[in-house]
Design an enzyme around this catalytic site. Structure first.
Site, PDB file in Angstrom:
ATOM      1  CG  PHE A  82     -53.643 -53.460 -52.199  1.00 30.78           C
ATOM      2  CD1 PHE A  82     -54.828 -53.085 -51.601  1.00 30.78           C
ATOM      3  CD2 PHE A  82     -53.575 -53.478 -53.586  1.00 30.78           C
ATOM      4  CE1 PHE A  82     -55.936 -52.738 -52.368  1.00 30.78           C
ATOM      5  CE2 PHE A  82     -54.679 -53.128 -54.356  1.00 30.78           C
ATOM      6  CZ  PHE A  82     -55.855 -52.757 -53.751  1.00 30.78           C
ATOM      7  CB  THR A  83     -55.675 -57.786 -53.727  1.00 21.33           C
ATOM      8  OG1 THR A  83     -55.926 -56.482 -54.249  1.00 21.33           O
ATOM      9  CG2 THR A  83     -56.708 -58.139 -52.677  1.00 21.33           C
ATOM     10  NE  ARG A 113     -61.199 -56.361 -51.112  1.00 15.49           N
ATOM     11  CZ  ARG A 113     -60.440 -56.179 -52.194  1.00 15.49           C
ATOM     12  NH1 ARG A 113     -59.665 -55.132 -52.309  1.00 15.49           N
ATOM     13  NH2 ARG A 113     -60.450 -57.038 -53.176  1.00 15.49           N
ATOM     14  CE1 TYR A 127     -45.053 -44.545 -78.704  1.00 16.86           C
ATOM     15  CE2 TYR A 127     -42.773 -44.084 -78.117  1.00 16.86           C
ATOM     16  CZ  TYR A 127     -43.825 -44.977 -78.222  1.00 16.86           C
ATOM     17  OH  TYR A 127     -43.660 -46.282 -77.836  1.00 16.86           O
ATOM     18  CG  ASP A 143     -49.153 -48.867 -52.050  1.00 15.97           C
ATOM     19  OD1 ASP A 143     -49.583 -47.804 -52.540  1.00 15.97           O
ATOM     20  OD2 ASP A 143     -49.692 -49.966 -52.259  1.00 15.97           O
ATOM     21  CE  LYS A 170     -57.203 -47.497 -55.274  1.00 14.84           C
ATOM     22  NZ  LYS A 170     -56.383 -48.663 -55.065  1.00 14.84           N
ATOM     23  CG  PHE A 227     -61.124 -60.372 -55.457  1.00 13.48           C
ATOM     24  CD1 PHE A 227     -59.808 -60.766 -55.255  1.00 13.48           C
ATOM     25  CD2 PHE A 227     -61.375 -59.079 -55.893  1.00 13.48           C
ATOM     26  CE1 PHE A 227     -58.758 -59.887 -55.498  1.00 13.48           C
ATOM     27  CE2 PHE A 227     -60.332 -58.198 -56.131  1.00 13.48           C
ATOM     28  CZ  PHE A 227     -59.022 -58.607 -55.938  1.00 13.48           C
TER      29      PHE A 227
HETATM   30  C1  LIG Z   1     -55.482 -49.444 -55.452  1.00 20.16           C
HETATM   31  C2  LIG Z   1     -54.256 -49.757 -54.797  1.00 20.16           C
HETATM   32  C3  LIG Z   1     -53.185 -50.340 -55.506  1.00 20.16           C
HETATM   33  C4  LIG Z   1     -53.311 -50.751 -56.956  1.00 20.16           C
HETATM   34  O1  LIG Z   1     -53.605 -49.664 -57.792  1.00 20.16           O
HETATM   35  P1  LIG Z   1     -54.381 -49.859 -59.184  1.00 20.16           P
HETATM   36  O2  LIG Z   1     -54.321 -48.518 -59.823  1.00 20.16           O
HETATM   37  O3  LIG Z   1     -55.776 -50.293 -58.858  1.00 20.16           O
HETATM   38  O4  LIG Z   1     -53.663 -50.896 -59.962  1.00 20.16           O
HETATM   39  C5  LIG Z   1     -52.030 -50.599 -54.807  1.00 20.16           C
HETATM   40  N1  LIG Z   1     -51.921 -50.296 -53.509  1.00 20.16           N
HETATM   41  C6  LIG Z   1     -52.904 -49.731 -52.808  1.00 20.16           C
HETATM   42  C7  LIG Z   1     -52.706 -49.386 -51.368  1.00 20.16           C
HETATM   43  C8  LIG Z   1     -54.107 -49.442 -53.415  1.00 20.16           C
HETATM   44  O5  LIG Z   1     -55.104 -48.900 -52.690  1.00 20.16           O
END
Ligand SMILES: *Cc1c(COP(=O)(O)O)cnc(C)c1O
Length: 482
Positions: free
Chosen positions: A132-133, A389, A80, A223, A266, A455
């Site tokens: 970003f969304t 998109r 933990y 980011d 990613k 979406f």
């Molecule tokens: C995917 C993504 C996020 C959000 O990440 P999640 O792991 O899906 O929550 C934020 N910023 C960018 C540029 C992304 O491509």
């Protein structure tokens, strides 16, 4: 010399890895696909993978792991608190991203939640290259607004600008002077700007942004979710950095930011995410929110196995031959479609190929969601699941009025190291057939519209019986083939 290999002449990407674990796929008949897209409310998010042949919805959490990542998962240290797996991740973050202090989070948007909760006050403005969304959702949730300051021409579909993700420096300075530095808690710069087609920024642009940030005493937040590919494209496209290693390029970019956050779904082909910095006081401001929202500070809602995979994945970001596979397949896909006259975003970016639905479906008004319609139509005739998109991915304004998106794109994601070139060729072939029959595609309208991030789970219906007509034409042309 570059590690990356291509067949001479033909520009066919050559993988420097072999596939050792495979998963069986199914291509269900078009009659089933029609039922499936109806059941899913003409929203590809709501399809079940048992009805999907190639899943090009996203590059998030769908990438192939390396043998070394899988091996590392077996030596994970379940605890933990004080887990050795976390110590290894911290070391990887320090060595690869050059940041000493790490806060683990369960995925990228969780990092956005923590950062926005900590630094944004109602009425604040966040300048950025593009939203970003989930970043936008967290900023507005905390009472903030955004200013998108992309360089001129960044939203043009066809372009030869190698760095469409650059911030316009003059616009940035004007924006700060207009709104006042005190009202701007940070500038957000997104690597490989996701929503405009995975387009990178240059290091020289980020240096200029840093200069402005310093001049006005504003924090710079990176980011870094798509950082590996942005670094790869800097190496390919920015003259001054051609001879540098991926390690040097990545450290240069992260070094310019005060705060770096990422989605490991990613960046390192695993799960999880993180926020990192070299500034103890910034770390201190956010620290308390991690146990509240994520989990204890040495796991942050991520399993220790995934923490191990994340650490190895970060090191692998430094290997150009590992990073290049997805962008070189995307380049092949984009350049082939472009040569066939099919409208796609150029130059080729990262994470996927983006088809311009505004041109592809120029007969569908934007209020009837051409990108959503194209995504549904393409699934129907191919079994390939892409993502809308465009306006469906946008939000209504405070009066409930639809804001039409800057672009209507069908994104066909190319998860890292997952597909073969013949699968990519299948995508090209079916897209070409659909382009020849594009006038048969009709519009969509909402029948179920969630108030936030609509979406994901929204439901739509076609404005006519165009899906049935398209299926009949498919049967006529392809006989009883799938
Ligand atoms: C995917 C993504 C996020 C959000 O990440 P999640 O792991 O899906 O929550 C934020 N910023 C960018 C540029 C992304 O491509």
């Amino acid at each position: 010399m570059s590690d990356v290999k291509f067949y001479k002449g033909e520009d066919i990407p050559l993988e420097l890895h072999k596939v050792r674990v495979v998963q069986k796929l199914h291509l269900v008949p078009i009659e089933r696909r029609l039922d499936a897209i109806k059941e899913g409310g003409f929203n590809t998010f709501r399809l079940s993978t048992r009805d999907v042949y190639l899943d090009m919805l996203t590059d998030s959490g769908t990438n192939a792991m390396s043998d070394n990542q899988v091996a590392a998962m077996f030596q994970a240290d379940d605890a933990y608190a004080g887990s050795q797996s976390f110590a290894r991740l911290q070391k990887a973050v320090e060595e690869v991203l050059g940041k000493r202090f790490l806060l683990p989070v369960h995925q990228g948007r969780a990092a956005e939640n923590i950062i926005c909760k900590t630094f944004i006050k109602p009425g604040n403005l966040i300048p950025m290259n593009y939203h970003f969304t989930t970043a936008l959702a967290h900023i507005t949730e905390n009472g903030g607004k955004i200013a998108e300051l992309l360089c001129d021409g960044a939203l043009e579909i066809k372009s030869s600008n190698p760095f469409k993700g650059n911030i316009d420096i003059e616009k940035l300075e004007a924006c700060i002077q207009q709104n006042g530095a005190a009202n701007i808690p940070f500038i957000r710069m997104e690597a490989s700007t996701n929503l405009i087609g995975g387009q990178p920024f240059s290091i020289s642009n980020m240096m200029d942004v840093r200069r402005i940030a310093d001049k006005y005493g504003i924090m710079l937040v990176l980011d870094a979710s798509l950082l590996g590919e942005n670094a790869y494209l800097v190496k390919q496209r920015e003259e001054q950095w051609k001879e540098n290693s991926m390690a040097e390029i990545i450290k240069m970019m992260t070094g310019l930011a005060d705060l770096v956050y990422f989605s490991a779904r990613k960046l390192s082909s695993s799960r999880g995410g993180g926020i990192c910095t070299n500034k103890k006081e910034l770390y201190g401001k956010m620290e308390a929110l991690i146990p509240l929202y994520e989990g204890f500070l040495t796991y942050g809602g991520i399993s220790v196995r995934e923490i191990e995979a994340m650490a190895i994945g970060l090191y692998e970001t430094l290997d150009e031959s590992m990073i290049s596979q997805s962008p070189s397949f995307i380049k092949y896909l984009v350049e082939t479609l472009d040569s066939l006259g099919i409208p796609v975003v150029t130059p080729p970016g990262v994470l996927g190929c983006h088809v311009d639905a505004m041109q592809f479906c120029d007969h569908i008004p934007q209020s009837e969601y051409p990108a959503g319609a194209l995504a549904a139509a393409f699934y129907l005739i191919s079994g390939v699941r892409g993502m809308e998109r465009g306006t469906i991915s946008s939000v209504r304004d405070e009066h409930g009025v639809e804001i039409l998106a800057d672009a209507e794109l069908l994104r066909l994601a190319v998860p890292r190291r997952v597909f073969t070139l013949s699968q990519i060729k299948y995508v090209i072939d079916r897209l070409q057939w659909l382009y020849d029959n594009r006038k048969m595609i009709g519009g969509l309208t909402f029948v179920y519209e969630p108030p936030v991030l609509r979406f994901f789970m929204g439901g739509l219906a076609p404005t006519s019986d165009w899906p049935e007509q398209l299926m009949l034409k498919f049967r006529k042309d392809f006989g009883d083939s799938l």
